[in-house]
Scaffold this motif. Sequence first.
Motif, short mmCIF file in Angstrom:
data_model
loop_
_atom_site.label_atom_id
_atom_site.label_comp_id
_atom_site.label_asym_id
_atom_site.label_seq_id
_atom_site.Cartn_x
_atom_site.Cartn_y
_atom_site.Cartn_z
N UNK A 68 0.84 -1.21 0.00
CA UNK A 68 0.00 0.00 0.00
C UNK A 68 0.87 1.24 0.00
N UNK A 69 0.36 2.29 -0.66
CA UNK A 69 1.04 3.57 -0.67
C UNK A 69 0.11 4.65 -0.16
N UNK A 70 -0.58 5.31 -1.09
CA UNK A 70 -1.55 6.33 -0.69
C UNK A 70 -2.94 5.73 -0.46
N UNK A 71 -3.05 4.41 -0.58
CA UNK A 71 -4.31 3.71 -0.27
C UNK A 71 -4.34 3.49 1.24
N UNK A 72 -4.78 4.51 1.97
CA UNK A 72 -4.64 4.51 3.42
C UNK A 72 -5.33 3.33 4.09
N UNK A 73 -6.51 2.96 3.61
CA UNK A 73 -7.24 1.88 4.26
C UNK A 73 -6.56 0.52 4.10
N UNK A 74 -5.62 0.43 3.14
CA UNK A 74 -4.92 -0.83 2.91
C UNK A 74 -3.64 -0.95 3.73
N UNK A 75 -3.28 0.09 4.47
CA UNK A 75 -2.07 0.02 5.29
C UNK A 75 -2.22 -1.09 6.34
N UNK A 76 -1.19 -1.92 6.45
CA UNK A 76 -1.27 -3.08 7.33
C UNK A 76 -0.57 -2.90 8.66
N UNK A 77 0.26 -1.88 8.81
CA UNK A 77 0.96 -1.64 10.08
C UNK A 77 -0.07 -1.33 11.16
N UNK A 78 0.10 -1.92 12.34
CA UNK A 78 -0.88 -1.75 13.41
C UNK A 78 -0.24 -1.15 14.66
N UNK A 79 -1.08 -0.51 15.45
CA UNK A 79 -0.69 0.00 16.78
C UNK A 79 -1.71 -0.54 17.76
N UNK A 80 -1.29 -1.52 18.55
CA UNK A 80 -2.21 -2.21 19.46
C UNK A 80 -1.87 -1.87 20.91
N UNK A 81 -2.89 -1.85 21.78
CA UNK A 81 -2.63 -1.56 23.19
C UNK A 81 -1.67 -2.58 23.80
N UNK A 82 -0.75 -2.10 24.62
CA UNK A 82 0.21 -2.97 25.30
C UNK A 82 -0.32 -3.30 26.69
N UNK A 83 0.02 -4.46 27.19
CA UNK A 83 -0.48 -4.89 28.49
C UNK A 83 0.05 -4.01 29.62
N UNK A 84 1.22 -3.40 29.39
CA UNK A 84 1.81 -2.55 30.42
C UNK A 84 1.61 -1.07 30.15
N UNK A 90 3.51 -2.74 15.09
CA UNK A 90 4.02 -3.86 14.31
C UNK A 90 3.76 -3.58 12.84
N UNK A 91 4.76 -3.82 12.00
CA UNK A 91 4.55 -3.66 10.56
C UNK A 91 5.84 -3.37 9.83
N UNK A 92 5.70 -3.22 8.52
CA UNK A 92 6.85 -2.95 7.65
C UNK A 92 6.54 -1.78 6.73
N UNK A 93 7.51 -0.92 6.56
CA UNK A 93 7.42 0.20 5.64
C UNK A 93 8.53 0.07 4.60
N UNK A 107 5.00 7.73 11.80
CA UNK A 107 4.57 6.41 11.32
C UNK A 107 3.05 6.34 11.30
N UNK A 108 2.51 5.96 10.13
CA UNK A 108 1.08 5.78 9.98
C UNK A 108 0.73 4.32 10.28
N UNK A 109 -0.25 4.12 11.16
CA UNK A 109 -0.61 2.76 11.56
C UNK A 109 -2.11 2.67 11.85
N UNK A 110 -2.65 1.49 11.61
CA UNK A 110 -4.05 1.22 11.96
C UNK A 110 -4.11 0.97 13.46
N UNK A 111 -4.82 1.82 14.19
CA UNK A 111 -4.91 1.65 15.63
C UNK A 111 -5.98 0.62 15.97
N UNK A 112 -5.65 -0.29 16.86
CA UNK A 112 -6.55 -1.36 17.26
C UNK A 112 -7.02 -1.15 18.69
N UNK A 113 -8.19 -1.69 19.02
CA UNK A 113 -8.63 -1.67 20.42
C UNK A 113 -8.16 -2.96 21.09
#
Length: 269
Positions: A68-84, A90-93, A107-113
Amino acid sequence: ALRNRDLARVLEQVAAVDLSVATWVLICLFPGIRPIAAFGSDALREELLPGLAAGRLLAGYGQTEPGAGTHFSALATTAAPASDGGLRIHGEKTWIGNAYWAGVLTVMAQELDAAGKRKGLSAFCVRTDRPGVRFGPELLSMGMRGVVQSEVAFDGVRVEEADRIGVRARGLEVGVDSMSFSRFAIAATCIGSMKRCVQMASRFAGRRPIATGRVLEHPVVRLALAESLAEITAAESILYRARREFRRLYDLAERQDEQPASLGERESE
């Protein structure tokens, strides 16, 4: 601070000497520094902008991925809550300008709950010396030898809420803003390079003798140079019209309270 019109003039002049250096400068300014300056918190700006402005610290922008480039919804990098606390990225650019020269990356990332469901695209300021940041080999390009580009991997890189750029799940605003101004800057460097090419061609044609006089006196050569100048002038007109439109649209958005106040350009015509 320089206005966008002035920055475009600077980039034109630098590109006339070396297009690679001009590209490196625009990477530092627009996708690099701008997200932090326009969307970062007061604390983040106070911490980073002095070093960035002085050149002691370089910045980069991590959006493009293998899929993915400018296709923002296709970005696979994620930002997930940490237990601490905080989040883990996580991801690759790939094709990231400045990459391992940069001290910080947006860094652009899909934020997860907590359940792993997407909340939306978010932007984060990541220091490149943090554990989990890995740089891949340099990616070579044709002619642009003065610009380093490479892959960057994020293996559970920890970021805090203070590292957030912009509003949670509204990273699209950061991405679109960065891409828009970067395209503006790229156009300025192209115009500067084209002007230099015509200048050098005209200089050579004016000095090179042929049987009938000099190359520049040939009607075909004069027509080619005239057409090139006309096209450059048209491109320059479009560029600076776009600058005025940027200002108008951002001022309108600011009045409608749709964008952070820091985004509005306060410059005179």
